[in-house]
Design a protein around this motif. Sequence first.
Motif, short mmCIF file in Angstrom:
data_model
loop_
_atom_site.label_atom_id
_atom_site.label_comp_id
_atom_site.label_asym_id
_atom_site.label_seq_id
_atom_site.Cartn_x
_atom_site.Cartn_y
_atom_site.Cartn_z
N VAL A 66 49.72 41.18 22.98
CA VAL A 66 48.88 41.73 24.06
C VAL A 66 47.68 42.43 23.44
O VAL A 66 47.82 43.29 22.58
CB VAL A 66 49.69 42.73 24.92
N LEU A 67 46.48 42.02 23.86
CA LEU A 67 45.26 42.65 23.35
C LEU A 67 44.84 43.82 24.22
O LEU A 67 44.45 44.88 23.71
CB LEU A 67 44.12 41.61 23.31
N GLU A 68 44.86 43.62 25.53
CA GLU A 68 44.43 44.66 26.46
C GLU A 68 45.31 44.63 27.70
O GLU A 68 45.79 43.56 28.10
CB GLU A 68 42.99 44.40 26.93
N LEU A 69 45.46 45.80 28.30
CA LEU A 69 46.26 45.91 29.52
C LEU A 69 45.55 46.88 30.47
O LEU A 69 45.16 47.97 30.06
CB LEU A 69 47.66 46.44 29.18
N HIS A 70 45.36 46.45 31.72
CA HIS A 70 44.71 47.31 32.71
C HIS A 70 45.45 47.21 34.04
O HIS A 70 46.18 46.24 34.28
CB HIS A 70 43.26 46.87 32.95
N GLY A 71 45.18 48.18 34.89
CA GLY A 71 45.67 48.13 36.27
C GLY A 71 44.58 48.60 37.19
O GLY A 71 43.77 49.46 36.81
N ALA A 72 44.52 48.05 38.39
CA ALA A 72 43.48 48.44 39.34
C ALA A 72 43.82 47.90 40.73
O ALA A 72 44.53 46.90 40.85
CB ALA A 72 42.13 47.90 38.90
N PRO A 73 43.29 48.55 41.77
CA PRO A 73 43.52 48.03 43.13
C PRO A 73 42.70 46.77 43.42
O PRO A 73 43.07 46.00 44.31
CB PRO A 73 43.07 49.18 44.04
N THR A 74 41.58 46.58 42.71
CA THR A 74 40.77 45.37 42.96
C THR A 74 40.38 44.74 41.63
O THR A 74 40.16 45.44 40.64
CB THR A 74 39.48 45.70 43.73
N ILE A 75 40.27 43.42 41.63
CA ILE A 75 39.84 42.70 40.43
C ILE A 75 38.81 41.64 40.81
O ILE A 75 38.72 41.22 41.97
CB ILE A 75 41.03 42.01 39.70
N ASP A 76 38.06 41.25 39.79
CA ASP A 76 37.07 40.17 39.94
C ASP A 76 37.40 39.12 38.89
O ASP A 76 37.35 39.40 37.69
CB ASP A 76 35.67 40.75 39.73
N THR A 77 37.78 37.93 39.35
CA THR A 77 38.18 36.89 38.40
C THR A 77 36.98 36.08 37.91
O THR A 77 37.14 35.17 37.09
CB THR A 77 39.18 35.91 39.04
N GLY A 78 35.81 36.37 38.41
CA GLY A 78 34.64 35.56 38.11
C GLY A 78 34.40 34.51 39.18
O GLY A 78 33.30 33.99 39.31
N ILE A 79 35.44 34.20 39.94
CA ILE A 79 35.31 33.24 41.05
C ILE A 79 35.60 33.95 42.37
O ILE A 79 34.86 33.82 43.34
CB ILE A 79 36.29 32.07 40.87
N ASP A 80 36.67 34.72 42.39
CA ASP A 80 37.08 35.43 43.60
C ASP A 80 37.22 36.92 43.30
O ASP A 80 37.51 37.31 42.16
CB ASP A 80 38.42 34.91 44.11
N GLY A 81 37.08 37.72 44.34
CA GLY A 81 37.43 39.13 44.26
C GLY A 81 38.71 39.34 45.04
O GLY A 81 38.87 38.84 46.15
N TYR A 82 39.66 40.05 44.43
CA TYR A 82 40.97 40.21 45.07
C TYR A 82 41.30 41.68 45.26
O TYR A 82 41.15 42.49 44.35
CB TYR A 82 42.07 39.59 44.20
N ARG A 83 41.81 42.01 46.44
CA ARG A 83 42.47 43.28 46.68
C ARG A 83 43.98 43.03 46.72
O ARG A 83 44.42 41.88 46.67
CB ARG A 83 42.01 43.88 48.00
N THR A 84 44.73 44.07 46.85
CA THR A 84 46.18 43.92 46.92
C THR A 84 46.80 45.12 47.63
O THR A 84 46.27 46.23 47.53
CB THR A 84 46.79 43.79 45.50
N PRO A 85 47.91 44.92 48.34
CA PRO A 85 48.63 46.08 48.87
C PRO A 85 49.38 46.83 47.78
O PRO A 85 49.89 47.92 48.01
CB PRO A 85 49.60 45.45 49.87
N GLY A 86 49.46 46.25 46.58
CA GLY A 86 50.12 46.89 45.45
C GLY A 86 49.10 47.33 44.42
O GLY A 86 48.17 48.07 44.72
N LEU A 87 49.26 46.82 43.21
CA LEU A 87 48.34 47.13 42.12
C LEU A 87 48.21 45.87 41.25
O LEU A 87 49.20 45.22 40.94
CB LEU A 87 48.92 48.28 41.30
N TRP A 88 46.97 45.54 40.91
CA TRP A 88 46.76 44.41 40.02
C TRP A 88 47.04 44.83 38.58
O TRP A 88 46.51 45.85 38.13
CB TRP A 88 45.32 43.89 40.11
N LEU A 89 47.84 44.06 37.90
CA LEU A 89 48.05 44.26 36.47
C LEU A 89 47.31 43.12 35.77
O LEU A 89 47.54 41.94 36.08
CB LEU A 89 49.54 44.20 36.13
N THR A 90 46.40 43.47 34.87
CA THR A 90 45.66 42.43 34.15
C THR A 90 45.88 42.62 32.66
O THR A 90 46.04 43.75 32.19
CB THR A 90 44.15 42.50 34.44
#
Lengths: 200, 226
Positions: A66-90
């Motif tokens: 694992v190089l990097e680990l983040h968490g956030a309510p919203t992410i941008d994949t470069g194609i779509d922007g996603y929200r979640t009722p939980g938490l995004w783990l990237t």
Amino acid sequence: MSSTPPPLGPGRRRRKATAALLVVAALAVGRVVTDRLPGDDVTDRPFTVTGSLTDEVALRTGSVRVLELHGAPTIDTGIDGYRTPGLWLTASLRFVPSDGTSTLSYAAVRSRDGRVWTADGRNRISCPLMVALVPSRCVLNIEVAPEALPGAELLLAPLSTDQRRDSMAVIDLGITAEQVTQWQAQTQTVVLPDVEVGVA
Amino acid sequence: MAKASASSQGWLGPIRAWVAAQPLARLSYAALLIVLLGSAPFGGWRSTASDAVAQAAPGEVLSTGQLEITMERAIWSTRPALTFSANKRGVYVLVLGTARVVGDQTVGFQGIADSMRLLGVEDLYRTPNGTEKQTSPADQVAPELWYRDDATRLGALGPGMTYGVAFVFERRGAGSTLGDTLPVTVYRDTYRRHSINGDMEWLDPTPAYRLVLPLEERPPVSEDAP
């Protein structure tokens, strides 16, 4: 000219009864043995290789870290922007195929209580199919119930369709409750890095 | 000699004689009765679950086996969100509600696709086997599941989170018009061992609930909207 069968003698009757008892006993023993044999959930289990966040974990097809680990309510994949009722783990991962062409196509997050969030649908792992010894950066995003993140593990395997009897990395992500609280409060969208080939 | 033969047959002798004297029809009934009585210890007399379709109300929590879903209302539009392409030959029909995974594993595409149908609605459109879309009978047209907060498609649902969702259908053809209500049928799966691969899976989607939702038109969103 009907003939009545000769009556069974006491010895013959005893032999028949003994044979019947032996058949029933053999069936019972067979049942006991098969009940005690491990089921498919045990015999098909993947061969797990455990590690922590900074470890290089060796799989059948290559090694991953694992190089990097983040968490956030919203992410941008470069194609779509996603929200979640939980938490995004990237996470971004370094994967080096050890022998032949390989990739990582199965990823999941498993909580302490055994719940599993799989990279399926908009939860994804993007990893190039790469030849042996050429490192690449893989990227994953999985939405998880926040309360399940402390103590959660990342599961990685070569094949998304079938992990049975294959090697699987089980990486302790070392996420704390404080970290989860910080991630939940984050207002900035996490932009996922690009998949790359030849990362150091 | 006769006495010796009878005693050698033991207690079975009179029973054999009685059976031999009975007409075939009576023997058949007796055999059936014995099978029925014999099945009792193995659950033969246990009452089975009713397969009747229950009437449900909007907002009620309904179980599909893998998911708990609610459905509150329905809308139709040629473009309900900017992430939809403008539909020039038909309309999108959206059933709005919530979805939540019941178990501890991620529920994939099939569990979502099997969850509901718009039985009774004509001219629904689908893409069978990746080929060109075509209108199909309503029981063959599965919904796509979209997350309402960001208007993106959900191909799977993870446990422990309640999603505000839209079950999305596409409808084409001007032969019939949509009214002000929409009939929805929610299906329920059975968790059983697959007869071919032996794995425990959710199978056999069966209509479980029927509800009627209020349906209204929504104007299409515009790229120029603020």
